[in-house]
Design an enzyme around this catalytic site. Sequence first.
Site, mmCIF file in Angstrom:
data_model
loop_
_atom_site.group_PDB
_atom_site.id
_atom_site.type_symbol
_atom_site.label_atom_id
_atom_site.label_comp_id
_atom_site.label_asym_id
_atom_site.label_seq_id
_atom_site.Cartn_x
_atom_site.Cartn_y
_atom_site.Cartn_z
ATOM 1 N N ASP A 190 -13.141 4.980 1.859
ATOM 2 C CA ASP A 190 -11.721 5.087 2.207
ATOM 3 C C ASP A 190 -11.327 6.550 2.358
ATOM 4 O OD1 ASP A 190 -8.956 5.286 2.273
ATOM 5 O OD2 ASP A 190 -8.613 3.847 0.661
ATOM 6 N N LYS A 239 2.510 11.449 -3.309
ATOM 7 C CA LYS A 239 1.507 10.726 -4.098
ATOM 8 C C LYS A 239 0.570 11.702 -4.812
ATOM 9 C CE LYS A 239 -1.727 6.869 -3.469
ATOM 10 N NZ LYS A 239 -2.204 5.927 -2.438
ATOM 11 N N GLU A 278 -7.322 0.488 -4.503
ATOM 12 C CA GLU A 278 -7.312 0.317 -3.048
ATOM 13 C C GLU A 278 -8.625 -0.247 -2.481
ATOM 14 O OE1 GLU A 278 -5.939 4.200 -1.922
ATOM 15 O OE2 GLU A 278 -3.962 3.780 -2.762
ATOM 16 N N ASP A 325 0.873 -1.169 0.000
ATOM 17 C CA ASP A 325 0.000 0.000 0.000
ATOM 18 C C ASP A 325 0.910 1.218 0.000
ATOM 19 O OD1 ASP A 325 -1.678 2.126 0.520
ATOM 20 O OD2 ASP A 325 -2.430 1.356 2.429
HETATM 21 P P1 ADP Z 1 -3.049 7.248 3.329
HETATM 22 O O1 ADP Z 1 -3.850 6.110 2.790
HETATM 23 O O2 ADP Z 1 -3.406 8.564 2.721
HETATM 24 O O3 ADP Z 1 -1.580 7.010 3.347
HETATM 25 P P2 ADP Z 1 -3.759 6.468 6.032
HETATM 26 O O4 ADP Z 1 -4.856 5.517 5.772
HETATM 27 O O5 ADP Z 1 -2.499 5.940 6.609
HETATM 28 O O6 ADP Z 1 -3.479 7.422 4.819
HETATM 29 O O7 ADP Z 1 -4.348 7.592 6.984
HETATM 30 C C1 ADP Z 1 -3.559 8.631 7.399
HETATM 31 C C2 ADP Z 1 -4.447 9.658 8.031
HETATM 32 O O8 ADP Z 1 -5.163 9.064 9.091
HETATM 33 C C3 ADP Z 1 -3.658 10.813 8.603
HETATM 34 O O9 ADP Z 1 -4.285 12.031 8.251
HETATM 35 C C4 ADP Z 1 -3.751 10.565 10.077
HETATM 36 O O10 ADP Z 1 -3.690 11.770 10.811
HETATM 37 C C5 ADP Z 1 -5.104 9.917 10.193
HETATM 38 N N1 ADP Z 1 -5.275 9.130 11.392
HETATM 39 C C6 ADP Z 1 -4.559 8.068 11.814
HETATM 40 N N2 ADP Z 1 -4.995 7.615 12.989
HETATM 41 C C7 ADP Z 1 -6.043 8.419 13.326
HETATM 42 C C8 ADP Z 1 -6.939 8.482 14.450
HETATM 43 N N3 ADP Z 1 -6.824 7.618 15.461
HETATM 44 N N4 ADP Z 1 -7.883 9.456 14.446
HETATM 45 C C9 ADP Z 1 -7.997 10.325 13.435
HETATM 46 N N5 ADP Z 1 -7.196 10.324 12.353
HETATM 47 C C10 ADP Z 1 -6.233 9.383 12.302
HETATM 48 MG MG MG Z 2 -4.687 4.559 2.000
#
Ligand code: ADP
Ligand code: MG
Length: 609
Positions: A191, A71, A169, A8
Amino acid sequence: MSRIVGIDLGTTNSLIAYVDEKSGLPRVIPDRDGNVLLPSVVSFSGDGVLVGAAARRQLVRRPAATVYSVKRLMGRGYDDVKEELRYLPFKVLPGEGIVKIAIGSREITPPEVSAIVLRSLKERAEAHFGEPIAKAVVTVPAYFNDGQRQATKDAGRIAGLDVVRILNEPTAASLAYGLQRIHEGVVAVYDLGGGTFDISILRVKEGVFEVLATNGNTHLGGDDFDRAIVLWLLDDIRTRHGADLGSDPEALQELRLAAEAAKIRLSADDRTTLTIPFDAFTYHREITRAELDGLIEQLVDSTLLPCRMALADAGLAPADIDEVVLVGGSTRVPLVRRRVHELFGKAPHSQLNPDEVVALGAAVQARILAGGITNMLLLDVTPLSLGIETLGGIVSVLIPRNTTIPTHAREMFTTSVDGQRVVDMHVVQGERELAKDCRSLARFELSGVDPMPAGMPKIEVVFLIDANGILQVTATELRTGKAAAIEVRPAYGLSEADVERMVEESFTYAEADVEARLLIEARNEADIVITHVERALRQGEALVGDDERQTIGAALEALRRARATEDRELIREATTAMNRATEHLAEVMMDAALKAALASRRADRVLEK
Ligand code: ADP
Ligand code: MG
């Protein structure tokens, strides 16, 4: 059978996973310290390249040389990302077709940056298995166009990975939930990550997934929540301290990190305290979940329209959805869960960690491709319509959006001018009537056509989309029997030669020598400690006696000297000594704000690790 891993490659975080032979279950692979998420951040310096958490710690110190959210730039042109640029502290330049990132005098493309992240994940998996890893399934948002998919494949190649499949995804997430076991039903995958929002409607029938519709917003995610909080904090700081930090990049990054940490705490708690020590003052503020909800409500609600549009495309009502799946870290925000629940009228699935679910699904797909799982088929759809420009700039669509792929389409065209020998072909992607409003994918010429009156030549155009969602276009003049066929590579700017060169250059990162990295980390740690001690000495001036001040001063001096050397061990030792010398000072600084400040400092650093 060679091993294929699932990756991912996220805007914010990236992960790598595999399917465990014994249990048949997908598993994420942690790094040596047990961290599963690799922040998709790369920091450049004279000494080398940092990636992940170490790079993330550079956001404040070296904003212009630290690349995150790359990205958003993958496979994109300058015009596509103009809006984005005022939020990114590093320099982005127009390139040929695609943007480039300028780090000092050096220019680097988004795929090269992503390749550094991919290589780090590859190395993590190689350390885990004790064998080389050469093949991967890599996921992309459903909304990615051909250029963005191609850029992702190139990133893999530069990292020494053969990307055997690009997977949407949301499709990956549905695999992770094992929804192929549902006899028949419709699934909505919601998502919300750091930088992208995707909604997908999938039909599952007898082990077969079919994506009925996709929609979303490539510029919406948790980063935007953070930004909303930062703007609010800037306002508050202006009012209460009369300071305008809006144009101070270091302060902004500091605020961004603090805002994100507070947001994450508010997913579990009703209220939290935010403390940020600046040079002139320490900013201290409580924020409640209700306040956060007020700041992000519009953003959250803006995800609902794409959901309704996807439903409409699929010809379904919310009540027709049997299962709702939550993906992405931002779906941990209670307001998001509530809104999704309300829209579909049922509680969403969230048993799996929403950060990991896409990587787990990519691993399942990898296992299918490696031949380990044979009773599952996977269908995907093309997210945008594909066609060619015809007379008057009108688009003739060959493959409508949401067509299941792989697919091909064939259509006949002719000329509009007598004696035309060369026909210009313009391949576009999008939903608008006029080619100028769509995204231009490629232009090419069909030459060598025999001169004929207008309307006589028969030109057959074939569009072929492979399982990765990558498009090939061929044009053939049929009437004379003379055929000219042309292969089109999505015009996103990297030539074969460019990619080859990048593959070679990337080997320099591969050997990115561990020693240099450790030295950089030791220096960073030292810098952080020096900054904190200097600040503590300023703020706690009245609390230290002369002797203590001298001891701390000496330790500080020793650390500064060690910091200037190349000796990593020496720097580490001096850092430890510095920490010991300030233990008492830290204890006596019981002033409430300072205590809170130090506590929050520690919390920040734990979160970043
Ligand atoms: P991406 O797919 O864009 O890489 P992720 O699925 O890893 O992203 O999500 C990252 C986002 O999730 C970030 O903005 C992070 O701040 C948020 N995030 C992670 N844990 C939490 C949480 N417990 N509460 C709210 N937001 C969260
Ligand atoms: Mg993601």
